[in-house]
Scaffold this active site. Sequence first.
Site, short mmCIF file in Angstrom:
data_model
loop_
_atom_site.label_atom_id
_atom_site.label_comp_id
_atom_site.label_asym_id
_atom_site.label_seq_id
_atom_site.Cartn_x
_atom_site.Cartn_y
_atom_site.Cartn_z
N GLN A 123 0.82 -1.24 0.08
CA GLN A 123 -0.04 -0.17 -0.05
C GLN A 123 0.96 1.29 -0.01
O GLN A 123 1.92 1.42 0.52
CB GLN A 123 -1.09 -0.01 1.12
CG GLN A 123 -0.09 0.07 2.61
CD GLN A 123 -1.28 -0.19 3.89
OE1 GLN A 123 -1.93 -1.22 3.77
NE2 GLN A 123 -1.47 0.59 4.38
N THR A 152 13.73 21.12 17.95
CA THR A 152 15.00 20.63 17.44
C THR A 152 15.06 20.91 16.08
O THR A 152 16.36 21.16 15.61
CB THR A 152 14.79 19.07 17.57
OG1 THR A 152 14.69 18.71 18.95
CG2 THR A 152 16.15 18.35 17.00
N GLU A 209 10.76 27.89 16.76
CA GLU A 209 11.04 28.30 17.74
C GLU A 209 12.52 28.99 17.96
O GLU A 209 13.64 28.06 18.07
CB GLU A 209 10.92 27.12 18.97
CG GLU A 209 9.74 26.60 19.03
CD GLU A 209 9.49 25.36 19.97
OE1 GLU A 209 10.34 25.39 20.93
OE2 GLU A 209 8.58 24.62 19.85
N TYR A 285 3.61 26.79 28.88
CA TYR A 285 4.46 25.90 29.76
C TYR A 285 6.00 26.22 29.77
O TYR A 285 6.37 26.78 28.65
CB TYR A 285 4.01 24.28 29.32
CG TYR A 285 3.84 24.24 27.83
CD1 TYR A 285 4.80 23.95 27.02
CD2 TYR A 285 2.69 23.93 27.37
CE1 TYR A 285 4.56 23.79 25.79
CE2 TYR A 285 2.50 23.80 26.14
CZ TYR A 285 3.44 23.41 25.17
OH TYR A 285 3.32 23.15 23.91
N ASP A 286 6.74 25.37 30.39
CA ASP A 286 8.30 25.78 30.11
C ASP A 286 8.52 27.03 30.77
O ASP A 286 9.71 27.49 30.23
CB ASP A 286 8.80 25.06 28.84
CG ASP A 286 8.82 23.86 28.61
OD1 ASP A 286 8.52 22.98 29.44
OD2 ASP A 286 8.89 23.46 27.19
#
Length: 447
Positions: A123, A152, A209, A285-286
């Site tokens: 497939q 990254t 980032e 966050y972070d």
Amino acid sequence: MMTTQRRGRIAAVVVTTLAGLLASLGPAAVADEAAAEHWGQSQRRVGYYTQWSANQFGYTVNKLVSSGTAGKLSHLNYAFGNVSEEGKCFASSTAGLGDAKADYQRLHTAAESVDGVADKPEQALAGNFNQIRKLKKKYPNLKVNISLGGWTWSKYFSNAVLTDASRKAFVKSCVDLYLKGDLPKLDGLAQGGQGAAAGLFDGIDLDWEWPGAAGAPGNVVRPEDKQNFTLALVEFRKQFAELSWRTGKHYELTAFLPAGAATLDAGIEVPKVFRLLDFATIQGYDIHGAWDSVTNHQSAIHAPDNDPTPGKLDLDQVIKDYLDRGAPRRSLVLGVPFYGRGWTGVTGGGNGLFQPATGCAPSTHECGYLNYNKIKQLPGFTLHRDPKAATGWLYDGNTFWNFDDPVSIGAKTRYIRQQKLGGAMVWSLDGDTDNGELFSAIHRGLS
């Protein structure tokens, strides 16, 4: 088959819409609520599913079904696609550059499959991509976007957006690879080919980032990244409009944007950017982690009065920073962590908060980082809470883990509703429990 008459109507719509967006980028532009509503905003429940979720955590796509999470998602962001030094989207099976096997080559057994049907070697599409295609068939209202970059793989975004020619080539490579689904055949396997993943992705999420500011060591950063990021979004809108003319489909353009006024001001032209995006997910966050020498909340709504950090950055301030610069409330989707940040060698007594530490808490995945489903099982810890911060932590006299659970998520969704924001985003879905307790808390809180 699309009729000529319908195609003409669609062409008129996309040209008019794009012209309006581009006109709005003049110096007097103001990103207001009406502009945000242009794209038909609603409360969003966005979850990131990572390329490595199955290999590292055993969290296959079908667990989104068995946990009950799939039916609660409005958007699934697949993380990540890479950008080459030449500024192009590409697929690779070379370690560190990409994982085509996970993306679209690995054959899933019937037990791993969303629909209970095993993959076949011949497939054209297998791997996570095929399972997500099956997920979309089961949940037709689910939007799936490919997320580019991440911590990254943000190294070469600056190259990609540097010139008009590079922006055109960058966007075309991403549209061809992900929206048209023209996947390369690699390693002598059958998977891939022109249109192999056509229709899978509903849009592109940019996770650079960070534009104009340092991220991971070695990232290319230029002062002109700020303006070039906006120009890249314009190019995405242009090429999306051209593709929409042929398919009759609206393609979403979203971005993950940073916390902290200095990083925001270095790389984001807020009013202009928000006129081009369907919405943005905001780093929630972070804020703190084991890179700090003192334990702290990584995702506090309101920093406690005794927080010793200069500036006391918290989520409320992050949101205010965007609003003060002209971002529409309904275009801000607040990030919520499904993992914790941890320190070890914590001294100073008390409940461990705001105490010196010697380093990051040990973890099998990443030092100082642990999924909620693992934190929940840790023995020998005492649970503490701070209602003002709307977060919790575990402390055993030496090791400290700060994290969100259903109680703190309930407080965060109340904050989102009170502030009339556009919803919640989670990083990442593999951190949840088998019965999806964290995402269920998101769903309940935003319903």
